[in-house]
Design a protein around this motif. Structure first.
Motif, PDB file in Angstrom:
ATOM      1  N   ASN A 174      -5.770  -6.164  -4.863  1.00 38.76           N
ATOM      2  CA  ASN A 174      -4.484  -5.681  -4.396  1.00 38.76           C
ATOM      3  C   ASN A 174      -3.968  -4.552  -5.288  1.00 38.76           C
ATOM      4  N   TYR A 175      -4.523  -3.361  -5.122  1.00 46.27           N
ATOM      5  CA  TYR A 175      -4.111  -2.222  -5.953  1.00 46.27           C
ATOM      6  C   TYR A 175      -2.637  -1.919  -5.713  1.00 46.27           C
ATOM      7  N   LYS A 176      -1.953  -1.525  -6.786  1.00 47.54           N
ATOM      8  CA  LYS A 176      -0.544  -1.138  -6.651  1.00 47.54           C
ATOM      9  C   LYS A 176      -0.456   0.232  -5.988  1.00 47.54           C
ATOM     10  N   THR A 177      -1.424   1.080  -6.329  1.00 48.04           N
ATOM     11  CA  THR A 177      -1.424   2.465  -5.850  1.00 48.04           C
ATOM     12  C   THR A 177      -1.656   2.548  -4.338  1.00 48.04           C
ATOM     13  N   THR A 178      -0.836   3.376  -3.709  1.00 47.89           N
ATOM     14  CA  THR A 178      -0.945   3.596  -2.269  1.00 47.89           C
ATOM     15  C   THR A 178      -1.913   4.749  -2.000  1.00 47.89           C
ATOM     16  N   LEU A 179      -2.806   4.528  -1.071  1.00 50.50           N
ATOM     17  CA  LEU A 179      -3.776   5.555  -0.686  1.00 50.50           C
ATOM     18  C   LEU A 179      -3.135   6.470   0.361  1.00 50.50           C
ATOM     19  N   LEU A 180      -3.152   7.772   0.095  1.00 52.78           N
ATOM     20  CA  LEU A 180      -2.605   8.716   1.064  1.00 52.78           C
ATOM     21  C   LEU A 180      -3.747   9.482   1.724  1.00 52.78           C
TER      22      LEU A 180
END
Ligand SMILES: [Zn+2]
Ligand SMILES: [Zn+2]
Length: 286
Positions: free
Chosen positions: A142-148
């Motif tokens: 569950n990565y915190k970083t959002t993939l754009l």
């Protein structure tokens, strides 16, 4: 130049990390950026060394004390989650996981990704594979970083040049940690028209219906060397390309994007070139 702060706007450019990750923040500050983009590793190599605790600490501290309010990362150009070559696909998945991990460690909220290219299969197969791989990656951790997902010019066999492609990935990738990075040069090269007020309004209405305006988390502000619909990805300085100044005036004053970081990826020999483009954009603000 602190106009960015005075005007309360999130504006800046892609910054080199040569000499260390924290150097990108210093470079951005030196020309008054309030937002920057970086690669967290060499963007043309698969391999990378793990970040040391010291590198992380220095970066986080500089980030905390900076007037640069938004930092986003851009993933390596080598990554192709949609590749029909199994070896490239496997390497791409591993590389993207490492990049997401680095962003988590560096407290970088957004990682921009070129969705991929099908090489010799077809768009639908490619989009399906990309979406499946994103789903698997976020399911595993569950990565915190959002993939754009960045919209593309559609050069070669690249997917992601149409709003429908972007919507498909967002809808089917099974994670909420996903959004869009909108590149003006890519959209123009892909054939979208936003050079007049009427066309600008229509394009965003169209985007909102298909993808949703609220999905946009970062905007790449680039003019285009090539004509609309050329599907050739060549960035140009603001006002010197084929898009026309009007589009950028509208963008800089668009209330929908007031709080969205706007980052230049225009040609540059040194930071002065970024500063020139930033000044042009700042002058557009009413
Ligand atoms: Zn990009
Ligand atoms: Zn871009």
């Amino acid at each position: 130049m602190q106009t960015t702060i005075k005007k309360n706007i999130l504006l800046g450019a892609h910054m080199s990390i040569s000499g260390g990750l924290d150097q990108a923040i210093e470079r951005g500050e030196s020309i008054g950026c309030t937002a920057i983009q970086i690669f967290t590793k060499s963007n043309r190599q698969w391999q990378t060394k793990k970040l040391t605790n010291q590198e992380i600490t220095i970066f986080l501290e500089k980030q905390r004390n900076s007037f640069i309010k938004k930092i986003n990362a851009h993933a390596s150009y080598l990554i192709n989650l949609g590749s029909p070559n199994k070896d490239v696909e496997r390497k791409s998945i591993e590389a993207l996981k490492i990049e997401l991990m680095r962003c988590d460690e560096l407290n970088i909220p957004y990682l921009v990704l070129h969705p991929g290219s099908h090489v010799n299969t077809d768009e639908q197969t490619c989009l399906k594979q990309i979406t499946h791989n994103i789903k698997t990656i976020y399911k595993e951790k569950n990565y915190k970083t959002t993939l754009l997902i960045e919209n593309m010019a559609g050069q070669g066999s690249t997917v992601g040049y149409s709003f429908e492609h972007l919507a498909y990935i967002l809808k089917n990738c099974g994670t909420k940690n996903i959004g869009i990075c909108f590149d003006t040069c890519h959209a123009f090269a892909a054939g979208y028209n936003f050079s007049t007020k009427k066309d600008y309004t229509n394009m965003w209405k169209n985007f909102d219906n298909i993808v949703g305006l609220k999905q946009i988390k970062v905007i790449h502000v680039n003019d285009s060397k090539k004509e609309r619909g050329s599907r050739v990805d060549r960035h140009q300085n603001i006002g010197q390309g084929m898009i026309g100044k009007e589009a950028f005036k509208l963008l800089m004053n668009d209330k929908n994007f007031k709080d969205i970081p706007k980052v230049l990826e225009t040609p540059k020999d040194n930071l002065n070139d970024d500063e020139k483009n930033m000044n042009i954009l700042l002058k557009f603000i009413k």
